[in-house]
Design a protein around this motif. Sequence first.
Motif, mmCIF file in Angstrom:
data_model
loop_
_atom_site.group_PDB
_atom_site.id
_atom_site.type_symbol
_atom_site.label_atom_id
_atom_site.label_comp_id
_atom_site.label_asym_id
_atom_site.label_seq_id
_atom_site.Cartn_x
_atom_site.Cartn_y
_atom_site.Cartn_z
ATOM 1 N N SER A 208 -84.511 -122.577 14.659
ATOM 2 C CA SER A 208 -85.109 -123.572 13.755
ATOM 3 C C SER A 208 -84.655 -123.354 12.324
ATOM 4 O O SER A 208 -84.303 -124.313 11.613
ATOM 5 N N ARG A 209 -84.630 -122.096 11.881
ATOM 6 C CA ARG A 209 -84.212 -121.802 10.515
ATOM 7 C C ARG A 209 -82.731 -122.118 10.313
ATOM 8 O O ARG A 209 -82.339 -122.738 9.309
ATOM 9 N N TRP A 210 -81.908 -121.705 11.278
ATOM 10 C CA TRP A 210 -80.466 -121.938 11.157
ATOM 11 C C TRP A 210 -80.142 -123.430 11.227
ATOM 12 O O TRP A 210 -79.305 -123.927 10.470
ATOM 13 N N ALA A 211 -80.809 -124.155 12.116
ATOM 14 C CA ALA A 211 -80.566 -125.595 12.236
ATOM 15 C C ALA A 211 -80.920 -126.308 10.943
ATOM 16 O O ALA A 211 -80.237 -127.254 10.524
ATOM 17 N N ARG A 212 -81.964 -125.841 10.290
ATOM 18 C CA ARG A 212 -82.405 -126.456 9.039
ATOM 19 C C ARG A 212 -81.436 -126.152 7.899
ATOM 20 O O ARG A 212 -81.159 -127.013 7.060
ATOM 21 N N GLU A 213 -80.880 -124.938 7.882
ATOM 22 C CA GLU A 213 -80.102 -124.498 6.728
ATOM 23 C C GLU A 213 -78.588 -124.589 6.911
ATOM 24 O O GLU A 213 -77.861 -124.836 5.939
ATOM 25 N N ASP A 214 -78.112 -124.363 8.131
ATOM 26 C CA ASP A 214 -76.671 -124.167 8.315
ATOM 27 C C ASP A 214 -76.005 -125.061 9.354
ATOM 28 O O ASP A 214 -74.777 -125.091 9.418
ATOM 29 N N GLU A 246 -82.215 -127.340 25.901
ATOM 30 C CA GLU A 246 -82.987 -127.687 24.711
ATOM 31 C C GLU A 246 -82.126 -127.624 23.457
ATOM 32 O O GLU A 246 -82.227 -128.488 22.574
ATOM 33 N N LEU A 247 -81.240 -126.610 23.364
ATOM 34 C CA LEU A 247 -80.386 -126.497 22.180
ATOM 35 C C LEU A 247 -79.437 -127.679 22.078
ATOM 36 O O LEU A 247 -79.210 -128.209 20.984
ATOM 37 N N VAL A 248 -78.842 -128.084 23.198
ATOM 38 C CA VAL A 248 -77.935 -129.229 23.173
ATOM 39 C C VAL A 248 -78.696 -130.486 22.747
ATOM 40 O O VAL A 248 -78.231 -131.263 21.906
ATOM 41 N N ARG A 249 -79.870 -130.684 23.323
ATOM 42 C CA ARG A 249 -80.659 -131.867 22.983
ATOM 43 C C ARG A 249 -81.046 -131.875 21.498
ATOM 44 O O ARG A 249 -80.952 -132.906 20.824
ATOM 45 N N ARG A 250 -81.472 -130.742 20.994
ATOM 46 C CA ARG A 250 -81.900 -130.690 19.597
ATOM 47 C C ARG A 250 -80.719 -130.867 18.648
ATOM 48 O O ARG A 250 -80.837 -131.506 17.587
ATOM 49 N N ALA A 251 -79.568 -130.293 19.009
ATOM 50 C CA ALA A 251 -78.386 -130.446 18.165
ATOM 51 C C ALA A 251 -77.926 -131.903 18.155
ATOM 52 O O ALA A 251 -77.580 -132.456 17.099
ATOM 53 N N ARG A 252 -77.913 -132.531 19.318
ATOM 54 C CA ARG A 252 -77.514 -133.945 19.371
ATOM 55 C C ARG A 252 -78.483 -134.830 18.585
ATOM 56 O O ARG A 252 -78.071 -135.806 17.952
ATOM 57 N N ALA A 253 -79.755 -134.498 18.642
ATOM 58 C CA ALA A 253 -80.739 -135.263 17.871
ATOM 59 C C ALA A 253 -80.510 -135.095 16.373
ATOM 60 O O ALA A 253 -80.723 -136.029 15.592
ATOM 61 N N HIS A 254 -80.064 -133.904 15.973
ATOM 62 C CA HIS A 254 -79.757 -133.648 14.565
ATOM 63 C C HIS A 254 -78.568 -134.491 14.137
ATOM 64 O O HIS A 254 -78.580 -135.122 13.072
ATOM 65 N N GLY A 255 -77.507 -134.490 14.962
ATOM 66 C CA GLY A 255 -76.333 -135.305 14.714
ATOM 67 C C GLY A 255 -75.433 -134.772 13.623
ATOM 68 O O GLY A 255 -75.784 -133.845 12.882
ATOM 69 N N PRO A 257 -71.107 -133.846 12.283
ATOM 70 C CA PRO A 257 -69.982 -133.012 12.712
ATOM 71 C C PRO A 257 -70.370 -131.565 13.010
ATOM 72 O O PRO A 257 -69.842 -130.951 13.941
ATOM 73 N N GLY A 258 -71.283 -131.003 12.225
ATOM 74 C CA GLY A 258 -71.700 -129.628 12.466
ATOM 75 C C GLY A 258 -72.394 -129.479 13.804
ATOM 76 O O GLY A 258 -72.130 -128.539 14.561
ATOM 77 N N ALA A 259 -73.283 -130.405 14.104
ATOM 78 C CA ALA A 259 -73.987 -130.369 15.382
ATOM 79 C C ALA A 259 -73.017 -130.577 16.536
ATOM 80 O O ALA A 259 -73.130 -129.928 17.584
ATOM 81 N N ASP A 260 -72.042 -131.478 16.351
ATOM 82 C CA ASP A 260 -71.045 -131.702 17.408
ATOM 83 C C ASP A 260 -70.245 -130.434 17.681
ATOM 84 O O ASP A 260 -69.958 -130.105 18.837
ATOM 85 N N ALA A 261 -69.879 -129.720 16.619
ATOM 86 C CA ALA A 261 -69.115 -128.479 16.792
ATOM 87 C C ALA A 261 -69.951 -127.415 17.486
ATOM 88 O O ALA A 261 -69.439 -126.645 18.323
ATOM 89 N N PHE A 262 -71.229 -127.356 17.174
ATOM 90 C CA PHE A 262 -72.123 -126.393 17.820
ATOM 91 C C PHE A 262 -72.281 -126.719 19.302
ATOM 92 O O PHE A 262 -72.233 -125.815 20.154
ATOM 93 N N VAL A 263 -72.438 -127.990 19.641
ATOM 94 C CA VAL A 263 -72.548 -128.391 21.049
ATOM 95 C C VAL A 263 -71.270 -128.029 21.800
ATOM 96 O O VAL A 263 -71.317 -127.593 22.960
#
Length: 457
Positions: A208-214, A246-255, A257-263
């Motif tokens: 949660s912290r990393w998704a919010r900040e990085d 859950e991580l894939v779903r949350r990253a895709r919801a964030h949307g 380029p960064g989220a795409d690279a993480f997925v």
Amino acid sequence: MTVAVVLFTSDLRLHDHPPLHAALAAADEVVPLFVRDPGVRAAGFDAPNRSAFLADCLADLDASLRRRGGRLVVRTGPVVREVRALAAECRAFEVHMAAGVTGYAQRREERLREGLGDHGVALRVHDGVITAVGAGTVTPAGSDHYAVFTPYFRRWSRERLRDTCPTPRTVRVPEAVRGEPLPSRDGLSGVSPDLPSGGEKRGRERFSRWAREDLSGYEDHHDDLAGDATSRLSPYLHFGALSPVELVRRARAHGGPGADAFVRQLCWRDFHHQVLAARPAASARDYRTRHDRWRTGEEASEDIAAWREGRTGYPVVDAAMRQLRHQGWMHNRARLLAASFLAKTLYVDWRIGARHFLDLLVDGDIVNNQLNWQWVAGTGTDTRPHRVLNPVAQGRRFDPRGAYVRRWVPELRDVAGKHIHEPWRLPERERARLDYPGPLIDLADGLARFKHARGRD
């Protein structure tokens, strides 16, 4: 009163846990079970860092279960014997567990199915627990697995993920069932000084912290050695304290380029799982042999020791190896550089490096460790098997100011400017003051030896 058993393995969480969800739906009471298997110790996989992190994960899982009226039951012994005995003790009619892909996991499943079936107990194995997509779900025409990542990623990206399972509100455990005390990291020797704490709670907080900040900047910064912008979620994924779905779903919801690279990085985990599920021998043998005659034994012993100890004379490689020993973890780009130097520049058998990583990495597992090493060594799935990563050029590119090197190689802390990645080019008077070895091997010589060994002169 019906009873089911949930055998926890590499899925130490309550959020989005399909085996537990299915067991709770099928039975009145459930026994959450973890078996401390002596086979793991015999195979040398209970390294101190992972044992410490595992103890944290089990304590956190037990605490979460107790908040819901349950508890974790721990037993020690061969898995089949312990599960069968517990099932008989509580008169369970079925056992639920997550699917695994290693040769050991596949054999364990076969023995459990046979041993439980002899006593009329069903074994229910669930896919998509330790990976986002089940290992055998996505296959190409004419083969049982994808051997190249990019076409796998295209198919994987179109696959519909299962729905996440709700976290249980209540877990009722039979009162009479008893277990052993939980293991503890207290008293463990050989644990890295800066090892992170394990457990689902810590993992969820970190994400949660990393998704919010990085997360938004992940595409641009994940290779920055000094920036340390990676998620550092790999230990939590290895022990299943976090759900890949859950991580894939949350990253895709964030949307973005960064989220795409993480997925995409999460897909690499799934890719390796589907390779090893189809070719379990690749954990120890070349996936694609190049007929290498690796340097091993006495011939390479001094070079291997220098690499392990972080004194090769190549600053970014030495920084990587020292980070590994201190944290039980290593930046992904640093792993590639350290592995390439051992396998391609020193021409040492990749299995020696993979074993050392397994001895120290808190996220070290057979799937990703062995297949990533093979990718670097050119015996795995890399479509450019002869590529060699130059540690000087890579250091300049991914640690341009030398901050990563100066943090982990304090002997070079006062080296300024461009010489941080080539300290041997310092003026002789300055070089003489350094308590740092010269280069273990000339990069040109290493490249020539590798090309000759691969018949590419």
